[in-house]
Design a protein around this motif. Structure first.
Motif: not given
Length: 299
Positions: A256-272
């Motif tokens: 997130i600090e590096g500017g990643a898209d929140l949806r992409a981070v959600q997908e990688m973490l596996g958050h519902e």
């Protein structure tokens, strides 16, 4: 229906219908067991199907008087709501008494994170002259590179490594599978472990496909990973209370600090839900605020 029969049926529902892990099933069962204990102590004739909203409110007051913190109360409440959804499906109850039950207000606690320097320092103190050290370095690299839950790491299989295309496949909560990119440092560490150390271990039957094994050829436990991380933190005199999950928080925060898209981070973490992932935007705001305070001439 008595409480024990209801809890046994609920456990089967969670395992077979919801595909939850053993740990999650146990946690839900403990929550309903507390409601059963409340019934025995306060309302001896109360059964699962005769519970009312008023009874549940009295139960929440009871657990609060036991000294449970709001987050624990909220978790118990979530378990009760799931329990009554099950009873509705089974036609044991006609209405859900927990539907209007409100959770205690929670202050969102921001998780501890590690800096990139902290992580490098932890890796640097691992003794790579020992087979366990080679494995432990690969574990730390995987936790940070992929943001894995500790159970996803211990359950990781060789057949789900696609290192040639820089992806791994994991089974997360509810047995939901997802693909996660893996970085070069983690790929290199895992390959060294697999090709030079793991091949020399006599592997127990049934454990052949698991990536990380102990010296007896058995899959690693969650407790072992916790202890190993604690030892590394102590070795570098890290003044933070960390666990394997801290690497997952750090993975998300640094993205997130590096500017990643929140949806992409959600997908990688596996958050519902993306609201779970949004906590890392709060972390990012704190980071930005501290940067302004530190460097802005008018701060």
């Amino acid at each position: 229906m008595d409480w024990q029969s209801a809890i046994k049926g609920f456990q089967s529902y969670l395992k077979l219908e919801k595909s939850l892990t053993v740990n999650s099933v146990d946690a839900y069962s403990r929550d309903i067991d507390k409601l059963s204990q409340f019934s025995d102590i306060q309302l001896p004739k109360l059964l699962p199907e005769t519970v009312t909203l008023s009874d549940l409110r009295s139960f929440i007051v009871w657990v609060n008087e036991l000294g449970m913190i709001p987050s624990s109360q909220a978790r118990i409440l979530s378990g009760i709501k799931t329990f009554y959804k099950y009873l509705l499906i089974e036609d044991v109850v006609k209405t859900d008494p927990s539907e209007l039950l409100e959770a205690p207000r929670l202050q969102r606690k921001l998780p501890d994170t590690l800096s990139y320097t902290d992580i490098n320092n932890m890796i640097a103190v691992i003794d790579l002259s020992k087979p366990d050290g080679v494995r432990n370095k690969a574990i730390v690299e995987m936790l940070y590179s992929c943001g894995l839950r500790v159970s996803e790491l211990t359950d990781l299989k060789i057949s789900n490594l696609y290192l040639d295309i820089e992806f791994i496949k994991v089974a997360g909560k509810g047995n939901k599978e997802r693909l996660i990119p893996i970085g070069e440092a983690a790929i290199k560490a895992v390959q060294i472990w697999l090709m030079h150390v793991r091949v020399q271990i006599p592997i127990k039957k049934g454990e052949e496909d698991y990536v990380f094994l102990n010296r007896r050829g058995s899959r690693l436990t969650r407790v072992f990973i916790f202890m190993m991380i604690k030892q590394l933190a102590t070795a570098i005199n890290l003044q933070k209370n960390i666990s394997p999950h801290t690497f997952r928080h750090s993975f998300a925060t640094h993205l997130i600090e590096g500017g990643a898209d929140l949806r992409a981070v959600q997908e990688m973490l596996g958050h519902e839900s993306i609201t779970t992932t949004e906590i890392y935007t709060h972390l990012d705001r704190d980071y930005l605020k501290s940067t302004i305070v530190q460097y802005h001439p008018r701060s």
